[in-house]
Design a protein around this motif. Structure first.
Motif, PDB file in Angstrom:
ATOM      1  N   UNK A 183       0.803  -1.222   0.000  1.00  0.00           N
ATOM      2  CA  UNK A 183       0.000   0.000   0.000  1.00  0.00           C
ATOM      3  C   UNK A 183       0.835   1.272   0.000  1.00  0.00           C
ATOM      4  N   UNK A 184       2.159   1.156  -0.009  1.00  0.00           N
ATOM      5  CA  UNK A 184       3.011   2.341   0.080  1.00  0.00           C
ATOM      6  C   UNK A 184       2.789   3.299  -1.095  1.00  0.00           C
ATOM      7  N   UNK A 185       2.765   2.781  -2.308  1.00  0.00           N
ATOM      8  CA  UNK A 185       2.538   3.657  -3.465  1.00  0.00           C
ATOM      9  C   UNK A 185       1.190   4.359  -3.360  1.00  0.00           C
ATOM     10  N   UNK A 186       0.170   3.624  -2.911  1.00  0.00           N
ATOM     11  CA  UNK A 186      -1.166   4.217  -2.755  1.00  0.00           C
ATOM     12  C   UNK A 186      -1.158   5.309  -1.687  1.00  0.00           C
ATOM     13  N   UNK A 187      -0.461   5.063  -0.593  1.00  0.00           N
ATOM     14  CA  UNK A 187      -0.385   6.033   0.505  1.00  0.00           C
ATOM     15  C   UNK A 187       0.377   7.282   0.075  1.00  0.00           C
ATOM     16  N   UNK A 188       1.427   7.092  -0.705  1.00  0.00           N
ATOM     17  CA  UNK A 188       2.276   8.212  -1.124  1.00  0.00           C
ATOM     18  C   UNK A 188       1.723   8.974  -2.329  1.00  0.00           C
ATOM     19  N   UNK A 189       0.812   8.377  -3.070  1.00  0.00           N
ATOM     20  CA  UNK A 189       0.317   8.978  -4.315  1.00  0.00           C
ATOM     21  C   UNK A 189      -0.249  10.386  -4.151  1.00  0.00           C
ATOM     22  N   UNK A 190      -1.096  10.658  -3.164  1.00  0.00           N
ATOM     23  CA  UNK A 190      -1.637  12.022  -3.064  1.00  0.00           C
ATOM     24  C   UNK A 190      -0.554  13.092  -2.900  1.00  0.00           C
ATOM     25  N   UNK A 191       0.424  12.838  -2.064  1.00  0.00           N
ATOM     26  CA  UNK A 191       1.505  13.818  -1.884  1.00  0.00           C
ATOM     27  C   UNK A 191       2.326  13.933  -3.161  1.00  0.00           C
ATOM     28  N   UNK A 192       2.627  12.809  -3.785  1.00  0.00           N
ATOM     29  CA  UNK A 192       3.394  12.853  -5.032  1.00  0.00           C
ATOM     30  C   UNK A 192       2.668  13.659  -6.105  1.00  0.00           C
ATOM     31  N   UNK A 193       1.349  13.476  -6.188  1.00  0.00           N
ATOM     32  CA  UNK A 193       0.563  14.212  -7.183  1.00  0.00           C
ATOM     33  C   UNK A 193       0.571  15.714  -6.877  1.00  0.00           C
ATOM     34  N   UNK A 194       0.413  16.066  -5.602  1.00  0.00           N
ATOM     35  CA  UNK A 194       0.417  17.484  -5.247  1.00  0.00           C
ATOM     36  C   UNK A 194       1.786  18.122  -5.485  1.00  0.00           C
ATOM     37  N   UNK A 195       2.855  17.397  -5.163  1.00  0.00           N
ATOM     38  CA  UNK A 195       4.207  17.923  -5.391  1.00  0.00           C
ATOM     39  C   UNK A 195       4.466  18.048  -6.892  1.00  0.00           C
ATOM     40  N   UNK A 196       4.022  17.073  -7.681  1.00  0.00           N
ATOM     41  CA  UNK A 196       4.185  17.157  -9.136  1.00  0.00           C
ATOM     42  C   UNK A 196       3.466  18.385  -9.685  1.00  0.00           C
ATOM     43  N   UNK A 197       2.294  18.674  -9.159  1.00  0.00           N
ATOM     44  CA  UNK A 197       1.550  19.856  -9.584  1.00  0.00           C
ATOM     45  C   UNK A 197       2.337  21.122  -9.264  1.00  0.00           C
ATOM     46  N   UNK A 198       2.920  21.184  -8.089  1.00  0.00           N
ATOM     47  CA  UNK A 198       3.738  22.342  -7.714  1.00  0.00           C
ATOM     48  C   UNK A 198       4.931  22.467  -8.651  1.00  0.00           C
ATOM     49  N   UNK A 199       5.608  21.367  -8.921  1.00  0.00           N
ATOM     50  CA  UNK A 199       6.795  21.391  -9.772  1.00  0.00           C
ATOM     51  C   UNK A 199       6.475  21.815 -11.201  1.00  0.00           C
ATOM     52  N   UNK A 200       5.282  21.481 -11.667  1.00  0.00           N
ATOM     53  CA  UNK A 200       4.894  21.890 -13.021  1.00  0.00           C
ATOM     54  C   UNK A 200       4.807  23.414 -13.150  1.00  0.00           C
ATOM     55  N   UNK A 201       4.737  24.122 -12.036  1.00  0.00           N
ATOM     56  CA  UNK A 201       4.682  25.579 -12.053  1.00  0.00           C
ATOM     57  C   UNK A 201       6.038  26.248 -12.173  1.00  0.00           C
ATOM     58  N   UNK A 202       7.106  25.462 -12.192  1.00  0.00           N
ATOM     59  CA  UNK A 202       8.456  26.013 -12.299  1.00  0.00           C
ATOM     60  C   UNK A 202       8.988  25.878 -13.721  1.00  0.00           C
ATOM     61  N   UNK A 203       9.847  26.796 -14.095  1.00  0.00           N
ATOM     62  CA  UNK A 203      10.508  26.717 -15.394  1.00  0.00           C
ATOM     63  C   UNK A 203      11.605  25.656 -15.326  1.00  0.00           C
ATOM     64  N   UNK A 204      12.078  25.197 -16.480  1.00  0.00           N
ATOM     65  CA  UNK A 204      13.194  24.243 -16.460  1.00  0.00           C
ATOM     66  C   UNK A 204      14.415  24.785 -15.696  1.00  0.00           C
ATOM     67  N   UNK A 205      14.724  26.067 -15.849  1.00  0.00           N
ATOM     68  CA  UNK A 205      15.871  26.633 -15.122  1.00  0.00           C
ATOM     69  C   UNK A 205      15.622  26.647 -13.623  1.00  0.00           C
ATOM     70  N   UNK A 206      14.405  26.960 -13.214  1.00  0.00           N
ATOM     71  CA  UNK A 206      14.081  26.942 -11.787  1.00  0.00           C
ATOM     72  C   UNK A 206      14.170  25.524 -11.224  1.00  0.00           C
ATOM     73  N   UNK A 207      13.691  24.555 -11.995  1.00  0.00           N
ATOM     74  CA  UNK A 207      13.776  23.162 -11.561  1.00  0.00           C
ATOM     75  C   UNK A 207      15.227  22.712 -11.418  1.00  0.00           C
ATOM     76  N   UNK A 208      16.069  23.162 -12.338  1.00  0.00           N
ATOM     77  CA  UNK A 208      17.489  22.819 -12.261  1.00  0.00           C
ATOM     78  C   UNK A 208      18.080  23.325 -10.945  1.00  0.00           C
ATOM     79  N   UNK A 209      17.760  24.560 -10.571  1.00  0.00           N
ATOM     80  CA  UNK A 209      18.244  25.130  -9.305  1.00  0.00           C
ATOM     81  C   UNK A 209      17.659  24.357  -8.123  1.00  0.00           C
ATOM     82  N   UNK A 210      16.376  24.075  -8.181  1.00  0.00           N
ATOM     83  CA  UNK A 210      15.709  23.372  -7.088  1.00  0.00           C
ATOM     84  C   UNK A 210      16.321  21.989  -6.856  1.00  0.00           C
ATOM     85  N   UNK A 211      16.521  21.238  -7.929  1.00  0.00           N
ATOM     86  CA  UNK A 211      17.075  19.898  -7.777  1.00  0.00           C
ATOM     87  C   UNK A 211      18.570  19.931  -7.447  1.00  0.00           C
ATOM     88  N   UNK A 212      19.268  20.966  -7.867  1.00  0.00           N
ATOM     89  CA  UNK A 212      20.643  21.159  -7.427  1.00  0.00           C
ATOM     90  C   UNK A 212      20.660  21.356  -5.907  1.00  0.00           C
TER      91      UNK A 212
END
Length: 150
Positions: A99-128
Motif C-alpha cells: 500500500x506504500x505507493x497508494x499512501x504516497x500517491x496524493x503527496x506525489x501528485x500534489x508535489x508534481x503539480x507544484x513542480x509543473x509551475x516552475x521553469x526548467x531553469x528553476x527546476x534545475x536550481x531546485x534539484x541542485x
C-alpha cells in the motif's frame, strides 16, 4: 523576499511537514517511521551490513537487530551472506509495503503539480539544492554521530 527569520520559519515548517508526512505514511502502512526510513535507505543504498544500516538510521545494535527482525518477518528484507566476505551478513531489500505507493500517491501528485509551475531553469536550481542539501545533511549527521556517540 523573506527576512532571515521568516525564511528560517518557512524552512522549519517545510521540514516538519515532511517528517510528519513520513510518520503518517509509515503508520498507514503498519510500520514505524524508522522502519520506513530503513526501507528507503536500503532501496537507495542497496544491501548494507546491520552495522551500516544502524549507523544510517541512528540506531544502536539492539534496536537495529529488532528493526531487521521486524522487516524480515514482514517480508521486506532478508539477511544474506556478504558475497565479498562470507563471514559477514548483509541486509537486502526484497519488497515494500503493497500500500506504500497508494499512501504516497496524493503527496506525489500534489508535489508534481507544484513542480509543473516552475521553469526548467528553476527546476534545475531546485534539484541542485536537493542534491547538495542531502549531501550536507548526511555529512553533518555523520559528524554528529562521531562527535556525540550514544
Amino acid at each position: 523576499m523573506s527576512t532571515p527569520a521568516e525564511a528560517s520559519t518557512i524552512y522549519r515548517r517545510y521540514l516538519s511537514a515532511l517528517m510528519l508526512h513520513g510518520h503518517a505514511s509509515a503508520k498507514s502502512c503498519g510500520l514505524g517511521a524508522t522502519d520506513l526510513y530503513a526501507l528507503n535507505t536500503l532501496e537507495l543504498a542497496g544491501p548494507l551490513t546491520p552495522g551500516e544500516l544502524g549507523a544510517r538510521t541512528g540506531l544502536t545494535t539492539g534496536p537495529t537487530t529488532r528493526l531487521i527482525d521486524r522487516l524480515e518477518q514482514a517480508g521486506y528484507v532478508r539477511r544474506a551472506a556478504d558475497p565479498t566476505d562470507r563471514r559477514k551478513v548483509i541486509v537486502e531489500p526484497i519488497g515494500q509495503p503493497a500500500e506504500l505507493d497508494e499512501v504516497m500517491a496524493p503527496a506525489r501528485e500534489q508535489i508534481a503539480q507544484i513542480l509543473r509551475g516552475y521553469t526548467p531553469d528553476q527546476l534545475k536550481v531546485l534539484f541542485d539544492y536537493f542534491h547538495r542539501a542531502a549531501d550536507a545533511y548526511q555529512h553533518t549527521a555523520e559528524q554528529l554521530r562521531t562527535t556525540h556517540p550514544s
